[in-house]
Scaffold this motif. Structure first.
Motif, short mmCIF file in Angstrom:
data_model
loop_
_atom_site.label_atom_id
_atom_site.label_comp_id
_atom_site.label_asym_id
_atom_site.label_seq_id
_atom_site.Cartn_x
_atom_site.Cartn_y
_atom_site.Cartn_z
N LEU A 14 0.86 -1.19 0.00
CA LEU A 14 0.00 0.00 0.00
C LEU A 14 0.89 1.24 0.00
O LEU A 14 1.29 1.75 1.04
CB LEU A 14 -0.91 0.00 1.23
CG LEU A 14 -1.92 -1.15 1.32
CD1 LEU A 14 -2.76 -1.03 2.58
CD2 LEU A 14 -2.81 -1.19 0.09
N GLU A 166 5.68 -0.94 2.55
CA GLU A 166 4.57 -0.02 2.78
C GLU A 166 4.63 0.64 4.16
O GLU A 166 3.95 1.64 4.40
CB GLU A 166 3.24 -0.75 2.63
CG GLU A 166 3.00 -1.84 3.67
CD GLU A 166 1.69 -2.58 3.47
OE1 GLU A 166 1.28 -3.28 4.42
OE2 GLU A 166 1.08 -2.47 2.40
N ASN A 167 5.43 0.10 5.06
CA ASN A 167 5.57 0.69 6.38
C ASN A 167 6.66 1.76 6.44
O ASN A 167 6.93 2.31 7.51
CB ASN A 167 5.86 -0.40 7.42
CG ASN A 167 4.67 -1.33 7.60
OD1 ASN A 167 3.58 -0.91 7.95
ND2 ASN A 167 4.88 -2.61 7.31
N ARG A 190 1.43 2.99 4.25
CA ARG A 190 0.26 2.16 4.56
C ARG A 190 -0.79 2.95 5.32
O ARG A 190 -1.99 2.88 4.99
CB ARG A 190 0.69 0.95 5.38
CG ARG A 190 -0.45 0.01 5.77
CD ARG A 190 0.07 -1.20 6.55
NE ARG A 190 -1.00 -2.16 6.79
CZ ARG A 190 -1.84 -2.12 7.83
NH1 ARG A 190 -1.70 -1.17 8.74
NH2 ARG A 190 -2.78 -3.03 7.97
#
Length: 514
Positions: A14, A166-167, A190
């Motif tokens: 994401l 995504e982090n 994210r």
């Protein structure tokens, strides 16, 4: 039996760049900023060019890039290009003092700076003391041959964005409290993608005229340096709606853009709404939906907006929450129902800690995980819930009401008095435009309320005895206790405010002490 994962299956992180996946192909809306207007296909091209420009200037993944600008297409492009290339976007609060701006740039470790020409003098003062900033681009208008537009046009559109975790941190900024140094918060890719999707879905679930659809025209009136302009530009871009960026907040400009571009969805603090209504001088402004946050929305102000054709609904959140947590909704005629904090957004868990003063505690997948210091982070997340510092209550229909800040609620005569409720009642009185209530020490009662009042435009200051008599009526009806009648009523020309337009009650306490 579960099957194994395909050896070439795509994990699909994401990432902010995925908010742009289909928008250029599916939206025929425009982005308008100053004298410029361009398509979403042009926007994606410009974002790619900006990333290439920054890479050519030495910006690498993990670097922090600070931005100082008014609300513009340039800022929107920075919202995407900087985190998409793996760098970290720092949105600098340009309304802080020079010393505080220096602190935020230093603490964030900014390695590169983009700033509007309006801030050249300030940056010239600060940069000699910030040797870690290795490059600067001055943002100018389209007519400047050496400015941002010329640099974007001269850059190749072939920058290749890569996938990554995504982090990874995407953005950082500093909160705007009234005590101590600003606190630095962080948000990952994210978190911001989940916030954008949830915000869009929550707005889509609103009653007609109280949400955001692809056919709306969006114009922010919350600074883009403040909590990602409440996350709305990310959601609006993902949806492909027409966007209008107004630069600095001049009331005449805002009203002209509303008429010229058919703007019908905005968000702001109550102060900006008050400013617009005063500037409109009775002009009909329908249709226009405003999400109001940052401070309580007095019912009297919401009713005045409704008379001008503006639908207001409150959204609740904090810098630490990214920010949207709740959003009000109600039947069209129920204006009071939309002055509450509203209903928790999708994926939000909220509970009232009745054992500790009724504090509102939160969980959601996009809440910041902490501050720059461990002690502050531990206090924020004590017990595995985010502590808001707000006293909340839940109505029978499930809507949240914010009663007060824990630090602002007034303890007098053995009872708690909500400064928010008292302010709402005072603003409802004729001739009162704004009110702020604080507690002052009292040897007998512990604290007593004191009210600071601003007269309505062109109105005579109200008589204090008449105001107290009006409040006595609410004591009789049971709306407030007798202890809520203010000890002092003080007329002021204006209320002191923080850099994002919130009433600065610390400054009021100092003013009263003096």
């Amino acid at each position: 039996m579960l099957s194994t994962t395909g050896s070439e299956a795509y994990g699909y992180p994401l990432l902010i760049r995925h908010l742009l996946v289909n928008v250029a192909d599916q939206s025929d809306a425009e982005i308008v900023s100053g004298d410029l207007r361009f398509s979403y296909r042009d926007f994606v091209d410009r974002v790619t060019r900006l990333a290439g420009l920054l890479a050519a200037r030495g910006v690498r993944a993990g670097d922090t890039v600070a931005v100082m600008d008014w609300d513009s297409h340039r800022y929107l492009e920075c919202y995407f290009a900087i985190p998409m290339m793996g760098a970290i976007l720092q949105t600098v609060n340009v309304r802080l003092s020079p010393a505080q701006i220096d602190f935020t740039l230093r603490q964030s470790g900014a390695a590169f700076l983009l700033h509007h020409a309006d801030f050249t003098h300030l940056c010239d003062q600060l940069l000699p003391g910030l040797p870690q900033i290795g490059g600067v681009i001055v943002m100018e208008g389209a007519a400047d041959e050496d400015g941002y537009e010329a640099l974007i046009a001269a850059t190749s559109p072939d920058f290749a964005f890569a996938d990554f975790d995504e982090n990874a941190i995407a953005t950082t900024f500093h909160t705007t409290g009234t005590t101590g140094d600003p606190k630095q918060v962080f948000f990952s890719h994210r978190q911001l993608v989940l916030h954008a999707i949830t915000l869009a879905a929550t707005l889509a679930n609103q009653p007609d005229g109280q949400g955001l659809r692809r056919t709306n025209v969006y114009m922010p009136m919350t600074p883009m340096f403040h909590v990602h302009a409440w996350g709305m530009p990310y959601a609006a871009t993902m949806l492909g709606v027409k966007q209008v960026y107004p630069g600095r907040y001049d009331p005449a400009t805002l009203l002209a853009l509303k008429q010229r571009e058919d703007v019908d969805f905005s968000h702001c603090v109550p102060t900006i709404l008050r400013m617009l209504l005063d500037a409109a001088r009775g002009e009909r402004l329908a249709p226009w939906t405003f999400v109001i946050g940052g401070a309580p929305l007095p019912l009297a102000l919401a009713q005045e907006a409704a008379a001008a054709g503006i639908t207001t609904l409150v959204g609740y959140g904090m810098s630490e929450t990214g920010p949207i947590i709740t959003l009000a909704r109600s039947a069209p005629e129920d204006i009071a129902g939309r002055c509450r904090a509203g209903f928790p957004a999708l994926l939000v868990q909220a509970r009232i800690d009745t054992a500790h003063g009724g504090e509102l505690l939160l969980r959601a997948p996009w809440l910041t995980q902490g501050y720059a210091t461990q002690a502050d982070s531990d206090a924020l997340w004590a017990g595995g819930w985010m502590h808001t510092g707000d006293v909340g209550a839940v109505d029978p229909d499930g809507a949240l009401r914010i009663v007060d800040r824990l630090k602002d609620i007034i303890k007098t005569g053995g009872e708690w008095v909500s400064s928010v409720d008292l302010e709402d009642l005072l603003v409802a009185q004729p001739g009162i435009a704004e009110a702020a209530v604080i507690g002052i020490p009292d040897t007998k009662w512990g604290e007593r309320p004191a009210a600071f009042l601003v007269a309505s435009q062109g109105a005579q200051p109200p008589d204090p005895d008449q105001l107290c008599a009006a409040l006595e009526h609410h004591v009789t009806s049971g709306r407030i206790s007798r202890y809520a009648i203010p000890e002092r009523l003080l007329m002021v020309d204006a209320l002191p405010r923080t850099s994002v337009g919130k009433i600065d009650k610390k400054a009021l306490r100092l003013l009263l002490a003096e």
